[in-house]
Enzyme design. Structure first.
Site, mmCIF file in Angstrom:
data_model
loop_
_atom_site.group_PDB
_atom_site.id
_atom_site.type_symbol
_atom_site.label_atom_id
_atom_site.label_comp_id
_atom_site.label_asym_id
_atom_site.label_seq_id
_atom_site.Cartn_x
_atom_site.Cartn_y
_atom_site.Cartn_z
ATOM 1 N N ASN A 10 -12.897 -6.348 67.939
ATOM 2 C CA ASN A 10 -12.362 -5.223 67.226
ATOM 3 C C ASN A 10 -12.839 -3.823 67.868
ATOM 4 O OD1 ASN A 10 -10.602 -6.708 65.476
ATOM 5 N ND2 ASN A 10 -12.571 -7.392 64.215
ATOM 6 N N ARG A 17 -9.684 2.571 64.645
ATOM 7 C CA ARG A 17 -10.055 1.563 63.578
ATOM 8 C C ARG A 17 -11.209 2.325 62.564
ATOM 9 N NH1 ARG A 17 -15.014 -2.562 64.559
ATOM 10 N NH2 ARG A 17 -14.640 -3.701 62.619
ATOM 11 N N TYR A 22 -16.352 4.207 61.822
ATOM 12 C CA TYR A 22 -16.792 4.020 63.450
ATOM 13 C C TYR A 22 -16.674 5.347 64.239
ATOM 14 C CZ TYR A 22 -17.080 -0.688 61.929
ATOM 15 O OH TYR A 22 -17.450 -1.704 61.259
ATOM 16 N N ASN A 71 -23.086 -5.169 71.080
ATOM 17 C CA ASN A 71 -22.461 -5.068 69.703
ATOM 18 C C ASN A 71 -21.554 -6.200 69.555
ATOM 19 O OD1 ASN A 71 -21.345 -4.495 67.486
ATOM 20 N ND2 ASN A 71 -21.011 -2.366 67.881
ATOM 21 N N ALA A 74 -18.456 -8.613 64.064
ATOM 22 C CA ALA A 74 -18.567 -9.458 62.973
ATOM 23 C C ALA A 74 -19.285 -10.817 63.300
ATOM 24 C CB ALA A 74 -17.332 -9.906 62.356
ATOM 25 N N HIS A 77 -22.899 -11.776 62.547
ATOM 26 C CA HIS A 77 -23.324 -12.219 61.138
ATOM 27 C C HIS A 77 -22.853 -13.646 60.982
ATOM 28 C CE1 HIS A 77 -23.433 -7.954 60.484
ATOM 29 N NE2 HIS A 77 -22.038 -7.983 60.800
ATOM 30 N N GLU A 95 -29.549 -5.627 70.403
ATOM 31 C CA GLU A 95 -28.407 -5.766 69.150
ATOM 32 C C GLU A 95 -28.372 -4.180 68.530
ATOM 33 O OE1 GLU A 95 -28.954 -8.567 66.159
ATOM 34 O OE2 GLU A 95 -27.900 -7.189 64.769
ATOM 35 N N HIS A 97 -25.473 -1.733 66.426
ATOM 36 C CA HIS A 97 -24.358 -1.287 65.502
ATOM 37 C C HIS A 97 -24.156 0.152 65.462
ATOM 38 C CE1 HIS A 97 -24.442 -5.555 64.584
ATOM 39 N NE2 HIS A 97 -25.454 -5.515 64.337
ATOM 40 N N ILE A 98 -22.842 0.388 65.394
ATOM 41 C CA ILE A 98 -22.591 1.863 65.275
ATOM 42 C C ILE A 98 -22.939 2.093 63.754
ATOM 43 C CG2 ILE A 98 -20.641 3.242 65.301
ATOM 44 C CD1 ILE A 98 -19.517 1.206 67.286
ATOM 45 N N SER A 99 -22.441 1.309 62.757
ATOM 46 C CA SER A 99 -22.465 1.643 61.500
ATOM 47 C C SER A 99 -24.059 1.407 61.014
ATOM 48 C CB SER A 99 -21.648 1.181 60.442
ATOM 49 O OG SER A 99 -21.692 -0.294 60.637
ATOM 50 N N ARG A 104 -23.911 -1.251 53.933
ATOM 51 C CA ARG A 104 -22.597 -1.793 53.735
ATOM 52 C C ARG A 104 -22.721 -3.047 52.852
ATOM 53 N NH1 ARG A 104 -19.496 -1.603 59.217
ATOM 54 N NH2 ARG A 104 -17.699 -2.027 57.774
ATOM 55 N N ARG A 108 -22.998 -8.061 55.779
ATOM 56 C CA ARG A 108 -23.305 -7.676 56.775
ATOM 57 C C ARG A 108 -24.922 -7.233 56.941
ATOM 58 N NH1 ARG A 108 -18.301 -5.830 59.030
ATOM 59 N NH2 ARG A 108 -16.981 -5.091 57.177
#
Ligand code: DQA
Length: 139
Positions: A10, A17, A22, A71, A74, A77, A95, A97-99, A104, A108
């Site tokens: 994604n 998105r 993001y 990245n 999903a 996880h 590793e 992650h943008i968020s 969240r 996650r």
């Protein structure tokens, strides 16, 4: 130095998105900026929505590159297979992650990959990728 960025599922939809999470930049636009910022690094990019293709890329670069910024979306996880691939290669993996995944949903909060990575950077938007590169080029 050869640095491989790998984006998982994604993340080809960045800029389209869930923009409130993001952001509105495509990864390609950001990548051009990043490459311009580090003219002495060879920064290559790969994206796939397919778990096995991500594993193949880790195997392909994981014995010759100097660093991998991953990245896994999903799959972070859920994927024992990507965790095993990271454990099996020589190149350090950061590793990303943008968020801020810890702000969240609870599912996650856990990473299957983090314990096999050099470190984890999360929550700085696309700048998370630059911070990961910084962590790989520092001696
Ligand atoms: C993400 C966070 C994941 O939980 C999510 O599934 C993604 C993107 C991030 O960059 O913030 O696809 O990895």
């Amino acid at each position: 130095m050869n640095i491989q960025i790998i984006n998982g599922p994604n993340l080809n939809l960045l800029g389209v998105r869930e923009k409130s999470i993001y952001g509105d930049s495509s990864f390609e636009t950001y990548l051009t900026e990043l490459q311009g910022r580090y003219p002495n690094l060879n920064i290559t990019y790969y994206q796939s929505n397919v778990e096995g293709e991500i594993i193949n890329k880790l195997h392909e670069v994981g014995f010759s590159y100097d660093g991998i910024v991953l990245n896994a979306g999903a799959y972070t996880h859920t994927s024992v297979a990507i965790a095993d691939a990271i454990a099996g290669i020589k190149t350090p993996v950061v590793e990303v992650h943008i968020s801020n995944v810890y702000k969240r949903e609870e599912f996650r909060h856990h990473s299957m990959l983090a314990s096999n990575c050099k470190g984890v950077i999360a929550g700085f938007g696309l700048d998370s990728y630059r911070l990961a590169i910084e962590s790989l080029i520092v001696k």
